[in-house]
Motif scaffolding. Sequence first.
Motif, PDB file in Angstrom:
ATOM      1  N   ALA A  56     120.110 127.852  35.337  1.00  0.00           N
ATOM      2  CA  ALA A  56     119.813 126.858  36.372  1.00  0.00           C
ATOM      3  C   ALA A  56     118.543 126.108  35.981  1.00  0.00           C
ATOM      4  N   ALA A  57     118.424 124.897  36.455  1.00  0.00           N
ATOM      5  CA  ALA A  57     117.296 124.045  36.094  1.00  0.00           C
ATOM      6  C   ALA A  57     116.029 124.458  36.831  1.00  0.00           C
ATOM      7  N   VAL A  58     114.893 124.226  36.182  1.00  0.00           N
ATOM      8  CA  VAL A  58     113.578 124.283  36.818  1.00  0.00           C
ATOM      9  C   VAL A  58     113.086 122.845  36.818  1.00  0.00           C
ATOM     10  N   LYS A  59     112.856 122.294  38.015  1.00  0.00           N
ATOM     11  CA  LYS A  59     112.510 120.877  38.116  1.00  0.00           C
ATOM     12  C   LYS A  59     111.157 120.683  38.781  1.00  0.00           C
ATOM     13  N   SER A  60     110.479 119.637  38.354  1.00  0.00           N
ATOM     14  CA  SER A  60     109.261 119.183  38.998  1.00  0.00           C
ATOM     15  C   SER A  60     109.382 117.670  39.128  1.00  0.00           C
ATOM     16  N   ALA A  61     109.248 117.172  40.339  1.00  0.00           N
ATOM     17  CA  ALA A  61     109.395 115.740  40.629  1.00  0.00           C
ATOM     18  C   ALA A  61     110.750 115.217  40.167  1.00  0.00           C
ATOM     19  N   GLY A  62     111.782 116.063  40.215  1.00  0.00           N
ATOM     20  CA  GLY A  62     113.119 115.659  39.834  1.00  0.00           C
ATOM     21  C   GLY A  62     113.412 115.715  38.351  1.00  0.00           C
ATOM     22  N   VAL A  63     112.418 116.085  37.543  1.00  0.00           N
ATOM     23  CA  VAL A  63     112.585 116.145  36.093  1.00  0.00           C
ATOM     24  C   VAL A  63     112.782 117.600  35.676  1.00  0.00           C
ATOM     25  N   VAL A  64     113.764 117.855  34.828  1.00  0.00           N
ATOM     26  CA  VAL A  64     114.005 119.218  34.339  1.00  0.00           C
ATOM     27  C   VAL A  64     112.898 119.577  33.351  1.00  0.00           C
ATOM     28  N   VAL A  65     112.129 120.620  33.699  1.00  0.00           N
ATOM     29  CA  VAL A  65     111.010 121.055  32.861  1.00  0.00           C
ATOM     30  C   VAL A  65     111.230 122.457  32.284  1.00  0.00           C
ATOM     31  N   GLY A  66     112.367 123.053  32.598  1.00  0.00           N
ATOM     32  CA  GLY A  66     112.665 124.383  32.096  1.00  0.00           C
ATOM     33  C   GLY A  66     114.019 124.855  32.586  1.00  0.00           C
ATOM     34  N   ARG A  67     114.352 126.078  32.242  1.00  0.00           N
ATOM     35  CA  ARG A  67     115.621 126.693  32.637  1.00  0.00           C
ATOM     36  C   ARG A  67     115.391 128.154  33.009  1.00  0.00           C
ATOM     37  N   VAL A  68     116.259 128.672  33.877  1.00  0.00           N
ATOM     38  CA  VAL A  68     116.236 130.091  34.216  1.00  0.00           C
ATOM     39  C   VAL A  68     116.830 130.852  33.040  1.00  0.00           C
ATOM     40  N   ALA A  69     116.064 131.776  32.478  1.00  0.00           N
ATOM     41  CA  ALA A  69     116.526 132.545  31.317  1.00  0.00           C
ATOM     42  C   ALA A  69     117.338 133.760  31.755  1.00  0.00           C
ATOM     43  N   SER A  70     116.819 134.512  32.723  1.00  0.00           N
ATOM     44  CA  SER A  70     117.519 135.712  33.175  1.00  0.00           C
ATOM     45  C   SER A  70     117.044 136.082  34.575  1.00  0.00           C
ATOM     46  N   ILE A  71     117.870 136.866  35.247  1.00  0.00           N
ATOM     47  CA  ILE A  71     117.554 137.354  36.595  1.00  0.00           C
ATOM     48  C   ILE A  71     117.787 138.851  36.614  1.00  0.00           C
ATOM     49  N   THR A  72     116.765 139.598  37.036  1.00  0.00           N
ATOM     50  CA  THR A  72     116.885 141.047  37.148  1.00  0.00           C
ATOM     51  C   THR A  72     116.328 141.494  38.496  1.00  0.00           C
ATOM     52  N   PHE A  73     116.631 142.729  38.853  1.00  0.00           N
ATOM     53  CA  PHE A  73     116.123 143.310  40.099  1.00  0.00           C
ATOM     54  C   PHE A  73     115.051 144.329  39.769  1.00  0.00           C
ATOM     55  N   ASP A  74     113.884 144.187  40.390  1.00  0.00           N
ATOM     56  CA  ASP A  74     112.780 145.123  40.196  1.00  0.00           C
ATOM     57  C   ASP A  74     112.878 146.186  41.282  1.00  0.00           C
ATOM     58  N   ASP A  75     113.234 147.414  40.905  1.00  0.00           N
ATOM     59  CA  ASP A  75     113.440 148.464  41.902  1.00  0.00           C
ATOM     60  C   ASP A  75     112.141 149.088  42.409  1.00  0.00           C
ATOM     61  N   LYS A  76     110.999 148.636  41.903  1.00  0.00           N
ATOM     62  CA  LYS A  76     109.721 149.115  42.426  1.00  0.00           C
ATOM     63  C   LYS A  76     109.217 148.215  43.555  1.00  0.00           C
ATOM     64  N   SER A  77     109.350 146.917  43.369  1.00  0.00           N
ATOM     65  CA  SER A  77     108.900 145.977  44.409  1.00  0.00           C
ATOM     66  C   SER A  77     110.045 145.488  45.277  1.00  0.00           C
ATOM     67  N   PHE A  78     111.280 145.831  44.905  1.00  0.00           N
ATOM     68  CA  PHE A  78     112.488 145.404  45.613  1.00  0.00           C
ATOM     69  C   PHE A  78     112.568 143.883  45.715  1.00  0.00           C
ATOM     70  N   GLN A  79     112.253 143.239  44.604  1.00  0.00           N
ATOM     71  CA  GLN A  79     112.327 141.788  44.504  1.00  0.00           C
ATOM     72  C   GLN A  79     113.137 141.408  43.277  1.00  0.00           C
ATOM     73  N   ALA A  80     113.589 140.168  43.277  1.00  0.00           N
ATOM     74  CA  ALA A  80     114.277 139.633  42.105  1.00  0.00           C
ATOM     75  C   ALA A  80     113.229 139.078  41.147  1.00  0.00           C
ATOM     76  N   SER A  81     113.338 139.453  39.886  1.00  0.00           N
ATOM     77  CA  SER A  81     112.458 138.919  38.853  1.00  0.00           C
ATOM     78  C   SER A  81     113.245 137.872  38.074  1.00  0.00           C
ATOM     79  N   VAL A  82     112.748 136.662  38.103  1.00  0.00           N
ATOM     80  CA  VAL A  82     113.426 135.549  37.451  1.00  0.00           C
ATOM     81  C   VAL A  82     112.580 135.101  36.265  1.00  0.00           C
ATOM     82  N   ALA A  83     113.126 135.237  35.058  1.00  0.00           N
ATOM     83  CA  ALA A  83     112.433 134.794  33.848  1.00  0.00           C
ATOM     84  C   ALA A  83     112.748 133.318  33.633  1.00  0.00           C
TER      85      ALA A  83
END
Length: 156
Positions: A56-83
Amino acid sequence: MKKSKNDVWVGLFVVLGALALLFLALKSANLLQMNFENTYRVVARFDNIGGLKPRAAVKSAGVVVGRVASITFDDKSFQASVALDMEARYAFPKDSSLKILTSGLLGEQYIGIEPGGDTKNMAAGDVITTTQSAVVLENLISQFLFSKAAEGDKDK
């Protein structure tokens, strides 16, 4: 049956056409990465990522400045870690905030980045905790229904 040069050229043309269609299909489905830019990886932590997907795109002011590399679940903080793979030519302050947005009413989700005011920029390996989770339509509907139910109880 006699083979001619035209048969070879027609066959080559058909193969090239099939490869072009395959390329367009992969590119339009965002499954083909043709980016030769230098990138640096940062990690963002979200409570709820909704329907966010890798690539998925990472955008700033409508411009693509990056991409989502991976998504994992952190079982210590119970949050999603998005690289995130951010393009090196774009530098954002360390205190920038991220939020998950939707393109259109029911479109695909992407990450929006709002620059902060810090003098130091993000670097590879940084963890971003100033995030806003995805808006889940079911949660909004249930909040609306519960608020209407509470108003109805007050009227009695």
